[in-house]
Design an enzyme around this catalytic site. Structure first.
Site, PDB file in Angstrom:
ATOM      1  N   CYS A   1       0.796  -1.232   0.000  1.00  0.00           N
ATOM      2  CA  CYS A   1       0.000   0.000   0.000  1.00  0.00           C
ATOM      3  C   CYS A   1       0.828   1.283   0.000  1.00  0.00           C
ATOM      4  CB  CYS A   1      -0.957  -0.007   1.188  1.00  0.00           C
ATOM      5  SG  CYS A   1      -1.926  -1.510   1.254  1.00  0.00           S
TER       6      CYS A   1
ATOM      7  N   HIS B   1      -2.953   8.432   5.240  1.00  0.00           N
ATOM      8  CA  HIS B   1      -3.273   7.119   4.653  1.00  0.00           C
ATOM      9  C   HIS B   1      -4.766   6.848   4.898  1.00  0.00           C
ATOM     10  CE1 HIS B   1      -2.274   3.282   2.971  1.00  0.00           C
ATOM     11  NE2 HIS B   1      -2.608   2.612   4.051  1.00  0.00           N
TER      12      HIS B   1
ATOM     13  N   GLU C   1      -2.452   5.985  13.147  1.00  0.00           N
ATOM     14  CA  GLU C   1      -1.982   7.102  12.323  1.00  0.00           C
ATOM     15  C   GLU C   1      -2.258   8.443  13.005  1.00  0.00           C
ATOM     16  OE1 GLU C   1      -3.743   7.087   8.447  1.00  0.00           O
ATOM     17  OE2 GLU C   1      -2.171   8.362   7.600  1.00  0.00           O
TER      18      GLU C   1
ATOM     19  N   LYS D   1      -9.606   8.262   0.763  1.00  0.00           N
ATOM     20  CA  LYS D   1     -10.059   6.883   0.546  1.00  0.00           C
ATOM     21  C   LYS D   1     -11.569   6.739   0.700  1.00  0.00           C
ATOM     22  CE  LYS D   1      -5.683   4.532   1.347  1.00  0.00           C
ATOM     23  NZ  LYS D   1      -4.748   5.618   1.656  1.00  0.00           N
TER      24      LYS D   1
ATOM     25  N   HIS E   1      -9.436   2.339  -1.279  1.00  0.00           N
ATOM     26  CA  HIS E   1      -8.010   2.118  -1.051  1.00  0.00           C
ATOM     27  C   HIS E   1      -7.440   1.476  -2.317  1.00  0.00           C
ATOM     28  CE1 HIS E   1      -4.182   1.240   0.403  1.00  0.00           C
ATOM     29  NE2 HIS E   1      -4.462   0.692   1.589  1.00  0.00           N
TER      30      HIS E   1
ATOM     31  N   PHE F   1       1.232  -3.099   4.670  1.00  0.00           N
ATOM     32  CA  PHE F   1       1.451  -4.379   5.335  1.00  0.00           C
ATOM     33  C   PHE F   1       2.945  -4.509   5.670  1.00  0.00           C
ATOM     34  CE2 PHE F   1      -2.129  -7.435   3.748  1.00  0.00           C
ATOM     35  CZ  PHE F   1      -3.028  -6.755   4.547  1.00  0.00           C
TER      36      PHE F   1
END
Lengths: 343, 395
Positions: free
Chosen positions: B154, B287, B298, B319, B324, B382
């Site tokens: 990502c 994000h 975050e 998003k 995403h 990830f």
């Protein structure tokens, strides 16, 4: 002036954990048929040194990269140590297992534990957890040239100070299904397919570190448009990269005495030998793909072998070049140092 | 280090297939979340996804995979937007992707499982190799400079833009086409569903009642060049790329570090590289996946960076609008960040309704005009694979 150094090398490959016996392996490889892949020995203790629970779900790529990175990094790993990992064909095994489960029984059959390992950066993610590498990670895909692409990028990141030091190299696992596909795409006489993980530890300092195997003398990369599954004409690419290393780092490729060049298929091998004969007449050419097998990790294996040979004073100046199908190309120049360290 | 300018952008995603359409929809707070139509979703926990808006496929080779078509479309728009008549021969290309051409490889694999052999060419199975997109762009556009394909899940295209920045800043390249692309696949939509992090409705980043993310698809590219080169050709400079940071959580395969340690480290690094203080940051494009764990972690990282200014600086995630887009997310969000700087305006955080008191961030529900000197675009992946870019207003 700050220089870059190779301070460690680690391997998980057809030769086991070490690369010291690559010369002997080279003579064996000459006899190997191109249809016979060069695989990581199934009894190699690749989980050694890691807690069993932490490696239970790891696929071969992640496990091998963790082991090779650990061996390259050694005991002294700084908090800012990062990783650059090159993948040839990526995490095929977990992807295939997930797709098979879905195809047979639908979405609900997808194993949750497997999904995180289907992403390209799984080896880097697992190594950061197991080895506590917090300095960032970049995973690159550059097919046959992936391992060298990663080493070159690591040099760039360490030089710029974005990583204080880096473990860099490549990993590829020859999933049996993939082997079935790839072997039909290879011409007769090609180097055998391979698998494994090879890592270098790259550091930066004004003075030579005690454990340095060799010095990084320069690097370059270039591209030539070519369809994704076809090699470009490689001689102009090799020449362009040699020229750039000379222009940017003052390193003359014609004085290289050890060369690792593209040799996955016979036409590449011939083009490489012809170029080397013209450009680096004193250089001994090693076709690493015939020794380690052709895969994305092998070019990092070549860099590891070069670093070891330089540390043993078997060579003074090594040039490693790799070109991928599709036309991306990378080059790394390494030089011997006085009182080289461990291998 | 040389200064790096952004001189052109192109995009295709759920809310638009051009930069003006994307920005308009973003500022209006529109969302393209809907049930998947590209493949059957029987048995799935949530069928919610964002499919890319239709885009004209004139002059796009039919043999390209879906992801490469989107990439080529966005790349061409970026080049046209930059005002470059002809690309220099040594232009580089840097592409981030998560699964690349996997949709076509999935079909090929199922064909093999069903019939014992592949009816098309065996190479179809290898469509998913992430390098394929950069290779095809290179061939179609005649790019002979450095080439990179980043597969950082990502944060892939944040890193691909960071790599392009480094090439130009260090003098290894003068101009790079940089971005990312990803397409919807059964693997990613199904995979996130098995992790139980997909929303049953729509993503609501940083919202008190958020219930998860949805997978999206799209592509975005930026033309990045040395500022000197841009000025010498009198190009319009939309923003400058000032810094790049990357870090690893070293914590868990899928869960972010609870205190956002990696996210904070990479934001600090990109500010340090640029010589910009946290007090000079006026906007953060987060994000913001809208999962419980990501947004909480975050928010802690952003709060730790901005300190008391966390309650003033607008933090937005796109998003909720575009989903995403995995490997393309960083590039899409970089386009949004550059547009915010170029327009001196922040879009609303689509889907956001009520603040999560624990987050402590200021998340705008309406578009806002404000002075933006520097803005951070942050992406987390990830394996705790984090990356951040700092963009600034051109002098």
């Amino acid at each position: 002036m700050t220089s870059l150094w190779v301070e460690g090398a680690g391997a998980v490959g057809p030769l086991g954990f070490g690369l010291e016996k690559f010369e002997a392996a080279g003579s064996i490889a000459k006899e190997a048929k191109y249809e016979t892949p060069r695989l990581v020995p199934s009894d190699l203790p690749v989980r050694d040194g890691f807690p069993p629970a932490a490696t239970r779900w790891l696929d071969a790529s992640s496990l091998w990269w963790c082991q090779a990175a650990s061996r390259a990094a050694g005991e002294a790993v700084g908090a800012g140590c990062g990783q650059v990992v090159g993948l040839g064909w990526g995490s095929i095994q977990p992807v295939r297992e997930i797709e098979s489960a879905f195809h047979g029984r639908g979405f609900s059959a997808i194993p949750p534990a497997l999904f995180p390992f289907s992403v390209g950066n799984a080896p880097a993610g697992q190594a950061s957890i197991l080895l506590k590498l917090r300095g960032g990670a970049v995973t690159l895909n550059a097919k046959e040239a992936a391992g060298l692409a990663a080493a070159v990028e690591a040099c760039r990141l360490v030089k710029a100070g974005l990583m204080s030091e880096a473990v860099a190299g490549g990993v590829d696992h020859l999933d049996p299904f993939l082997l079935g596909i790839l072997k039909h795409l290879r011409p007769k006489g090609a180097a055998p397919l391979g698998e494994g993980a090879y890592a270098l530890k790259i550091t930066s300092s004004d003075e030579k570190p005690g454990g340095a195997l060799c010095r990084v003398a320069g690097w370059s990369q270039a591209g030539e448009p070519s369809p994704p599954h076809r090699y470009p004409e490689i001689a102009p690419l090799l020449e362009k990269m040699a020229e750039e290393i000379n222009a940017r780092f003052g390193w003359d490729a014609s004085r290289a005495d050890m060369l690792f060049l593209p040799g996955e298929i016979p036409s590449l091998e011939k083009a490489s030998m012809d170029w080397a004969g013209r450009r680096c007449p004193r250089g001994r050419v090693v076709n690493v793909q015939r020794i380690l097998g052709a895969c994305g990790a092998s070019s990092a294996g070549a860099a590891c072998i070069a670093a070891i040979a330089l540390s043993r004073r078997e060579a003074g100046r090594a040039l490693i070049m790799a070109v991928a199908t599709g036309g991306a190309a990378y080059a790394l120049a390494l030089e011997k140092v006085e009182n080289a360290g461990r291998t | 280090m040389r200064q790096v300018a952004v001189t052109g952008m192109g995009i295709v995603c759920g809310i638009g297939s051009s930069v003006p359409a994307f920005w308009r929809a973003l500022c209006e707070g529109r969302s393209a979340v809907a049930d998947a139509t590209r493949f059957g979703t029987g048995g799935i926990r949530s069928p919610r996804v964002v499919e890319a808006a239709p885009f004209p496929e004139d002059n796009i080779p039919a043999w390209l995979s879906r992801v490469d078509k989107m990439a080529f479309y966005a790349a061409r728009e970026a080049l046209a937007d930059s005002g470059l008549g002809k690309l220099p021969a040594d232009a580089g290309v840097s592409v981030g992707t998560g699964v690349g051409g996997l949709p076509e490889s999935e079909e090929a694999y199922f064909d093999i499982l069903d019939h014992g052999r592949l009816s098309g060419h065996l190479k179809k199975f290898l469509n998913h190799l992430p390098a394929t997109t950069a290779d095809n762009l290179s061939t179609l556009l005649g790019l002979r400079g450095p080439r990179a394909s980043v597969a950082n899940a990502c944060s892939s295209s944040t890193a691909s833009l960071g790599q392009a920045w480094l090439w130009i800043a260090s003098g290894e390249a003068d101009l790079v086409l940089a971005g990312g692309a990803d397409a919807l696949t059964r693997l990613t939509v199904g995979g996130f569903n098995t992790l139980r992090v997909v929303s049953q409705d729509r993503p609501r980043p940083f919202d008190r009642e958020r219930d998860g993310m949805v997978v999206g698809e799209g592509a975005a590219f930026l033309v990045m060049e040395s500022l000197e080169r841009a000025l010498s050709r009198r190009a319009r400079v939309l923003a400058v790329v000032e810094g790049y940071g990357l870090s690893s959580d070293a914590h868990h395969a899928t869960q972010p570090h609870p205190e956002g340690a990696g996210a904070l480290a990479c934001m600090r690094q990109c500010l340090s590289v640029a010589g910009v203080a946290p007090e000079e940051v006026d906007h953060v494009n987060a994000h913001g996946t809208a999962t419980i764990a990501n947004d909480a972690s975050e928010a802690r990282a952003i709060s730790a960076l901005l300190k008391e200014r966390a309650s003033i600086v607008p933090v937005v995630s796109i998003k909720g609008a575009v989903g995403h887009c995995l490997g393309a997310a960083g590039a899409l969000e970089a386009v949004a960040t550059v547009l915010a700087i170029a327009n001196q305006e922040v879009p609303p955080c689509a889907g956001f309704r009520s603040a999560d008191s624990a987050a402590g961030l200021r998340v705008p529900a309406e578009r806002e005009r404000l002075e933006i000197r520097h803005a951070i675009s942050l992406n987390l992946a990830f394996g705790g694979n984090d990356a951040a870019l700092l963009f600034g207003r051109p002098a």
